[in-house]
Design a protein around this motif. Sequence first.
Motif, PDB file in Angstrom:
ATOM      1  N   ALA A  33       1.095  -1.183  -0.020  1.00 34.68           N
ATOM      2  CA  ALA A  33      -0.053  -0.164  -0.054  1.00 34.68           C
ATOM      3  C   ALA A  33       0.868   1.091   0.229  1.00 34.68           C
ATOM      4  N   SER A  34       2.234   1.309   0.772  1.00 28.08           N
ATOM      5  CA  SER A  34       2.729   2.611   0.675  1.00 28.08           C
ATOM      6  C   SER A  34       3.797   2.510  -0.419  1.00 28.08           C
ATOM      7  N   VAL A  35       3.847   1.003  -1.115  1.00 30.45           N
ATOM      8  CA  VAL A  35       4.741   1.145  -2.431  1.00 30.45           C
ATOM      9  C   VAL A  35       3.799   1.726  -3.773  1.00 30.45           C
ATOM     10  N   ALA A  36       2.421   2.025  -3.751  1.00 23.60           N
ATOM     11  CA  ALA A  36       1.072   2.005  -4.508  1.00 23.60           C
ATOM     12  C   ALA A  36       0.728   3.591  -4.383  1.00 23.60           C
ATOM     13  N   ALA A  37       1.077   4.696  -3.149  1.00 23.52           N
ATOM     14  CA  ALA A  37       0.515   5.405  -2.278  1.00 23.52           C
ATOM     15  C   ALA A  37       1.818   6.071  -3.202  1.00 23.52           C
ATOM     16  N   ARG A  38       2.954   5.885  -2.755  1.00 21.38           N
ATOM     17  CA  ARG A  38       4.306   7.103  -3.457  1.00 21.38           C
ATOM     18  C   ARG A  38       4.940   6.541  -4.445  1.00 21.38           C
ATOM     19  N   THR A  39       4.057   5.736  -5.470  1.00 23.38           N
ATOM     20  CA  THR A  39       3.779   5.941  -7.024  1.00 23.38           C
ATOM     21  C   THR A  39       2.331   6.624  -7.302  1.00 23.38           C
ATOM     22  N   PHE A  40       1.245   6.898  -6.753  1.00 21.02           N
ATOM     23  CA  PHE A  40       0.327   7.482  -7.243  1.00 21.02           C
ATOM     24  C   PHE A  40      -0.293   6.327  -8.001  1.00 21.02           C
ATOM     25  N   GLY A  41      -0.082   4.830  -7.241  1.00 20.25           N
ATOM     26  CA  GLY A  41      -1.043   4.270  -7.963  1.00 20.25           C
ATOM     27  C   GLY A  41      -0.545   3.684  -9.258  1.00 20.25           C
ATOM     28  N   ILE A  42      -0.077   3.806 -10.173  1.00 15.17           N
ATOM     29  CA  ILE A  42       0.807   3.591 -10.370  1.00 15.17           C
ATOM     30  C   ILE A  42       2.263   2.271 -11.043  1.00 15.17           C
ATOM     31  N   SER A  43       2.678   1.850 -10.246  1.00 17.57           N
ATOM     32  CA  SER A  43       2.389   0.448  -9.377  1.00 17.57           C
ATOM     33  C   SER A  43       2.208  -0.786  -9.564  1.00 17.57           C
TER      34      SER A  43
END
Length: 108
Positions: A33-43
């Motif tokens: 979830a934090s990776v998705a948030a950090r990448t604006f959901g693109i990841s």
Amino acid sequence: FHNFDHASHVTMSANKLLNRVCTAFVSEEEDFASVAARTFGISADPLAQFVIVFSSLVHDVDHQGVPNAQLVKEQDPLCEKYDNRSVAEKRSIAIAWDILMEDRFVDL
């Protein structure tokens, strides 16, 4: 300038940028979830990733090599079709969309 080499370079740059944006976890404590948030959901969104790479590949398809203002000035037939606004860009999108809608891409 507006040729396949240019499209290839832009596409490779977009892909490299995506790889940097969507890098794996920066630490072992980081969760999905934090990776998705950090990448604006693109990841976490393969469709968004596809759109970025696809759009970079087709952004200048059928470009005539002159600015839109020149096309309007010369009253190019495409100008009427695209209402004298973003003529080259709209043409590229129309061609790309037509290709993407072909039966061979139905499972994409």
